[in-house]
Scaffold this active site. Structure first.
Site, mmCIF file in Angstrom:
data_model
loop_
_atom_site.group_PDB
_atom_site.id
_atom_site.type_symbol
_atom_site.label_atom_id
_atom_site.label_comp_id
_atom_site.label_asym_id
_atom_site.label_seq_id
_atom_site.Cartn_x
_atom_site.Cartn_y
_atom_site.Cartn_z
ATOM 1 N N ASN A 80 0.843 -1.199 0.000
ATOM 2 C CA ASN A 80 0.000 0.000 0.000
ATOM 3 C C ASN A 80 0.871 1.240 0.000
ATOM 4 O O ASN A 80 1.961 1.265 0.562
ATOM 5 C CB ASN A 80 -0.953 0.006 1.202
ATOM 6 N N ILE A 82 -0.832 4.469 0.671
ATOM 7 C CA ILE A 82 -2.038 5.274 0.914
ATOM 8 C C ILE A 82 -1.637 6.724 1.229
ATOM 9 O O ILE A 82 -2.254 7.667 0.717
ATOM 10 C CB ILE A 82 -2.863 4.656 2.076
ATOM 11 N N CYS A 141 5.309 5.175 9.578
ATOM 12 C CA CYS A 141 4.615 5.131 8.291
ATOM 13 C C CYS A 141 5.639 5.188 7.160
ATOM 14 O O CYS A 141 6.421 6.133 7.083
ATOM 15 C CB CYS A 141 3.637 6.290 8.155
ATOM 16 N N THR A 203 4.531 -1.709 8.037
ATOM 17 C CA THR A 203 4.804 -2.418 6.786
ATOM 18 C C THR A 203 6.273 -2.299 6.363
ATOM 19 O O THR A 203 6.970 -1.355 6.736
ATOM 20 C CB THR A 203 3.899 -1.865 5.676
ATOM 21 N N GLY A 227 0.663 -8.444 5.036
ATOM 22 C CA GLY A 227 0.101 -9.747 4.671
ATOM 23 C C GLY A 227 1.040 -10.891 5.028
ATOM 24 O O GLY A 227 2.130 -10.673 5.579
HETATM 25 O O1 RRO Z 1 -1.478 5.621 5.255
HETATM 26 C C1 RRO Z 1 -0.533 4.880 4.928
HETATM 27 O O2 RRO Z 1 -0.031 4.900 3.800
HETATM 28 C C2 RRO Z 1 0.091 3.929 5.858
HETATM 29 C C3 RRO Z 1 0.342 4.188 7.197
HETATM 30 BR BR1 RRO Z 1 -0.192 5.753 8.041
HETATM 31 C C4 RRO Z 1 1.059 3.247 7.975
HETATM 32 O O3 RRO Z 1 1.356 3.425 9.168
HETATM 33 N N1 RRO Z 1 1.460 2.108 7.360
HETATM 34 C C5 RRO Z 1 1.205 1.851 6.073
HETATM 35 O O4 RRO Z 1 1.600 0.792 5.552
HETATM 36 N N2 RRO Z 1 0.510 2.760 5.330
#
Ligand code: RRO
Length: 318
Positions: A80, A82, A141, A203, A227
């Site tokens: 991800n 995000i 993050c 992650t 995962g």
């Molecule tokens: O929002 C994200 O992209 C995100 C966060 Br805050 C996090 O702590 N861990 C992650 O894998 N994505």
């Protein structure tokens, strides 16, 4: 009407002063409780899959998140990128907290700052709210510039704790990154600075290539892998942290079933978080809790807490 699930004393645990009915919580950002409440109402409250709810991480200012694409599926996981989209502190307190406060379990609010001042404002602003049982400090993050800096260096971690610890009496849970050569110094800095619990892992930094163009697939070029693919890494780091610290550990990384959860308890975790698996099965938390209960019973363990304590003793003696 909300009907509480039956109590099972074997599963009850204490997480930094929070009395939880069982050891399965959610990983931040992987279960949208507000959408679930909007869609299913009291059914979600009656069958809530987790013993505490950890919010999606919030920042001081609102954020739109990273450019798309934001996801890439791997053979045994998910990348991800995000990028922390959220309403910001004020928006969260006004628009999300009232709904989250109706959940039948303690609420843990996850916060991330881009400076010590921002972390301080978040801890003060969230920590003074009676609806909030505890805070998670997300220093890990992988998807924002400088998102991992505090969580990668023990001196930075110590400075963060010195700054925020005096600002709230609520339990502070520090979420650690696996993107370091040694997780233990950062874990010790968090604990010695007053963290009440440690959670890991966030992650693992990861990338994917667009098969048509050969260019990076993700809009932000990099993301974080979660995962089952990361589970052995998460187990190793959980063991290292559980062996070298004394505060409770929340273990996570690829947990899909009761056996996986038991592995983390045997690695010294007091409780476990289900993350990516909830995207596939929103009731995964309940399934994992029920299977963990059966596994503990089959092994003759008196309780989850006793299994954790035995594991930590074993790890420290090794
Ligand atoms: O929002 C994200 O992209 C995100 C966060 Br805050 C996090 O702590 N861990 C992650 O894998 N994505």
């Amino acid at each position: 009407m909300t009907v509480a699930p039956p109590r099972d004393e074997r599963l009850e645990i204490d997480l930094a002063g929070l009395r939880l009915s069982h050891p399965v919580v959610n990983a931040s950002g992987t279960f949208d409780a507000i959408a679930a409440l909007r869609t299913f109402g009291d059914t979600v409250r009656a069958q809530f899959p987790f013993s505490a709810f950890v919010s999606k991480t919030i920042t001081l200012a609102p954020r739109g998140g990273n450019p798309p694409p934001r996801l890439w599926e791997t053979p045994a996981g998910l990348i991800n990128s995000i990028g922390l989209p959220n309403k910001g502190l004020e928006g969260f307190l006004k628009r999300d907290l009232p709904a989250l406060a109706t959940l039948p379990v303690p609420l843990v609010v996850s916060v991330a700052g881009f400076s010590l001042d921002e972390f301080a404002a978040l801890v003060e602003g969230v920590g003074r709210r009676p609806e909030v049982a505890a805070l998670e400090l997300n220093v890990s993050c992988p998807n924002v510039k400088s998102g991992c800096v505090i969580g990668s260096e023990s001196d930075e971690m110590a400075a963060l704790m010195a700054r925020v610890r005096p600002l709230s009496d609520k339990p502070l849970i520090v979420k650690l990154t696996p993107n370091v050569s040694d997780v233990v110094p950062v874990a010790l800095a968090a604990q010695n600075g007053g963290a009440d619990a440690l959670s890991l892992i966030n992650t693992l930094r990861a990338s994917a290539v667009d098969p048509c163009t050969g260019a990076p697939w993700l809009g932000a070029r990099q993301g974080g892998l979660s995962g089952p693919a990361v589970r052995p890494v998460a187990l190793a780091m959980t063991m290292q942290v559980a062996a070298r610290t004394h505060v409770p550990v929340v273990g996570m990384g690829g947990i899909q079933c009761g056996r996986d959860a038991l592995d983390f308890i045997d690695a010294g975790a007091a409780c476990v978080a289900v993350g990516t698996e909830s995207f596939r099965d929103p009731a995964a938390g309940t399934r994992v809790r029920e299977a963990l209960d059966r596994a503990l019973c089959a092994r003759g363990d008196g309780s989850a807490a006793a299994a954790t304590n035995a594991a930590r003793d074993r790890l420290r003696a090794a």
